[in-house]
Scaffold this motif. Structure first.
Motif, mmCIF file in Angstrom:
data_model
loop_
_atom_site.group_PDB
_atom_site.id
_atom_site.type_symbol
_atom_site.label_atom_id
_atom_site.label_comp_id
_atom_site.label_asym_id
_atom_site.label_seq_id
_atom_site.Cartn_x
_atom_site.Cartn_y
_atom_site.Cartn_z
ATOM 1 N N THR A 36 0.838 -1.202 0.000
ATOM 2 C CA THR A 36 0.000 0.000 0.000
ATOM 3 C C THR A 36 0.867 1.244 0.000
ATOM 4 N N GLY A 37 1.933 1.235 0.786
ATOM 5 C CA GLY A 37 2.862 2.360 0.804
ATOM 6 C C GLY A 37 3.476 2.610 -0.558
ATOM 7 N N GLU A 38 3.828 1.550 -1.244
ATOM 8 C CA GLU A 38 4.381 1.681 -2.599
ATOM 9 C C GLU A 38 3.346 2.306 -3.535
ATOM 10 N N ALA A 39 2.099 1.868 -3.413
ATOM 11 C CA ALA A 39 1.036 2.405 -4.266
ATOM 12 C C ALA A 39 0.803 3.885 -3.993
ATOM 13 N N LEU A 40 0.894 4.286 -2.741
ATOM 14 C CA LEU A 40 0.681 5.690 -2.380
ATOM 15 C C LEU A 40 1.743 6.621 -2.957
ATOM 16 N N LEU A 41 2.874 6.057 -3.355
ATOM 17 C CA LEU A 41 3.956 6.866 -3.919
ATOM 18 C C LEU A 41 3.924 6.941 -5.444
ATOM 19 N N GLU A 43 2.900 7.974 -9.201
ATOM 20 C CA GLU A 43 2.564 9.257 -9.823
ATOM 21 C C GLU A 43 1.055 9.439 -9.879
ATOM 22 N N GLY A 44 0.635 10.621 -9.518
ATOM 23 C CA GLY A 44 -0.774 10.954 -9.540
ATOM 24 C C GLY A 44 -1.480 10.782 -8.206
ATOM 25 N N MET A 45 -0.834 10.120 -7.253
ATOM 26 C CA MET A 45 -1.445 9.952 -5.935
ATOM 27 C C MET A 45 -1.274 11.244 -5.141
ATOM 28 N N PRO A 46 -2.242 11.560 -4.274
ATOM 29 C CA PRO A 46 -2.136 12.788 -3.472
ATOM 30 C C PRO A 46 -0.851 12.799 -2.649
ATOM 31 N N ASP A 47 -0.184 13.924 -2.671
ATOM 32 C CA ASP A 47 1.010 14.188 -1.847
ATOM 33 C C ASP A 47 2.251 13.399 -2.251
ATOM 34 N N GLN A 48 2.174 12.576 -3.275
ATOM 35 C CA GLN A 48 3.329 11.761 -3.662
ATOM 36 C C GLN A 48 4.524 12.599 -4.093
ATOM 37 N N ARG A 54 7.194 11.446 1.030
ATOM 38 C CA ARG A 54 7.953 10.331 0.462
ATOM 39 C C ARG A 54 8.890 9.728 1.503
ATOM 40 N N LYS A 55 9.498 10.590 2.330
ATOM 41 C CA LYS A 55 10.415 10.121 3.379
ATOM 42 C C LYS A 55 9.663 9.243 4.372
#
Length: 98
Positions: A36-41, A43-48, A54-55
């Protein structure tokens, strides 16, 4: 994610027996959170695109990988330490992004 971390993962290391009995599920939960963390990063995801976000996401993913490794060994102490790091990264991020 919060439910899995606070309820499922934390309860899996509450005692030696809980850890022994739940280490397989603990590994799965940790891997799911890391994915899930990988998916949140992506492109196009909020705040990515935020360096701070990212840290904290990277810290979350790394802690989850350590939890999975600790569950597989099994190493209760290392797993608990990784869970502490996971909680810290989640709490830090949620202070800014919730």
């Amino acid at each position: 994610i919060e439910w899995v971390v606070k309820d499922m993962i934390s309860s899996a290391v509450s005692t030696e027996n809980a850890f022994t009995d739940g280490s397989a599920n603990l590994k799965i939960y940790a891997q799911l959170i890391a994915a899930t963390g990988e998916a949140l990063l992506k492109e196009g995801m909020p705040d990515q695109d935020s360096d701070e976000y990212r840290k904290w996401s990277a810290e979350m993913i790394a802690a989850c990988e350590e939890i999975a490794q600790g569950a597989e060994k099994p190493d209760l102490t290392a797993t608990r330490e990784a869970i502490s790091r996971l909680n810290k990264s989640c709490d830090s991020c949620h202070e800014s992004y919730r």
